[in-house]
Design a protein around this motif. Structure first.
Motif: not given
Length: 247
Positions: A149-162, A164-172
């Motif tokens: 939920p936290s990362t999904a909200k971060y992505l959806l609320f902000s529209g910011e790009l992340i 590959t390091r963060r994407a890997l860490r969060t499971g995306l």
């Protein structure tokens, strides 16, 4: 080249390629509409055991073509959801091979795949807040199941790009490969998938995606399908199994 989806089949693996280089492989209305029947056709082929979704050139998909949103945002979003759901429902293993931008509708498609492998330097974003769009409930649930939920909200609320390091860490994403190694890794991994039991994979996919009411169905498939007997025999005989079950 006109915007289109192309495909090829090699060694049991279907590869679907998003082509729209003028707009970073953004999906047009026609492309969203074309994906479900293409997936149906590939699923019907007995020589297809796994599927890869990727983008032409150095980017995966920059989302929906904004010109289609201007003409009919509701239709474009509806078609995107239908394409996403068709991809998620594909009964064989699916993998998104990501380079460059994987944004908006591109992230929607990648999230609908079972697995995501990315090249270092790829960027991921879910950007409806930049356009005042309500992200579909089904897409939000799928994203949340991947990253929490936290990362999904971060992505959806902000529209910011992340990255590959963060994407890997969060499971995306599941794996990050150095530049030049993505194609070979995807090819080797999906060829391995194509040699495994599709019975096991199809049942595991249903269970992992939350459908747990078909234990009896899959037990019957295992009993009558022959893959279990073949797998045990191949193990005892120290040979490669020849699995034959198909959905």
């Amino acid at each position: 080249m006109e915007p289109q989806l192309s495909h090829r089949v090699d060694d049991g693996v279907a590869t679907v390629v998003i082509h729209h280089p003028a707009k970073r492989n953004a999906m047009t209305t026609a492309m969203w509409r074309a994906l479900p029947p293409l997936l149906d056709a590939l699923n019907g082929r007995r020589d297809v055991h796994a599927l890869v979704l990727t983008g032409a050139g150095d980017t995966f998909c920059a989302g929906a073509d904004i010109s289609t949103l201007r003409r009919s945002p509701q239709e474009a979003q509806s078609l995107a959801v239908l394409a996403e759901e068709a991809l998620a429902a594909f009964p064989k293993p699916t993998l998104a091979a990501v380079r460059g931008h994987c944004v908006g509708g591109g992230a929607q498609l990648a999230a609908a795949c079972d697995l995501r492998f990315a090249q270092e330097g790829a960027l991921f974003g879910v950007t409806p807040a930049k356009l005042g769009i309500v992200y579909p409930a089904s897409s939000t649930r799928r994203l949340t199941s991947l990253v929490g939920p936290s990362t999904a909200k971060y992505l959806l609320f902000s529209g910011e790009l992340i990255d590959t390091r963060r994407a890997l860490r969060t499971g995306l994403v599941d794996e990050v490969l150095p530049e030049g190694e993505l194609d070979e890794r995807v090819r080797d991994f999906t060829r391995t998938l194509a040699t495994r039991s599709l019975l096991t994979q199809a049942a595991a996919k249903e269970f992992a995606d939350g459908r747990t009411d078909r234990d009896a169905h899959w037990a019957a498939q295992a009993l009558g399908g022959g893959d279990t007997a073949e797998g045990v025999a191949a193990f005892l005989e120290r040979r490669r199994p020849r699995f034959t079950w198909t959905p």
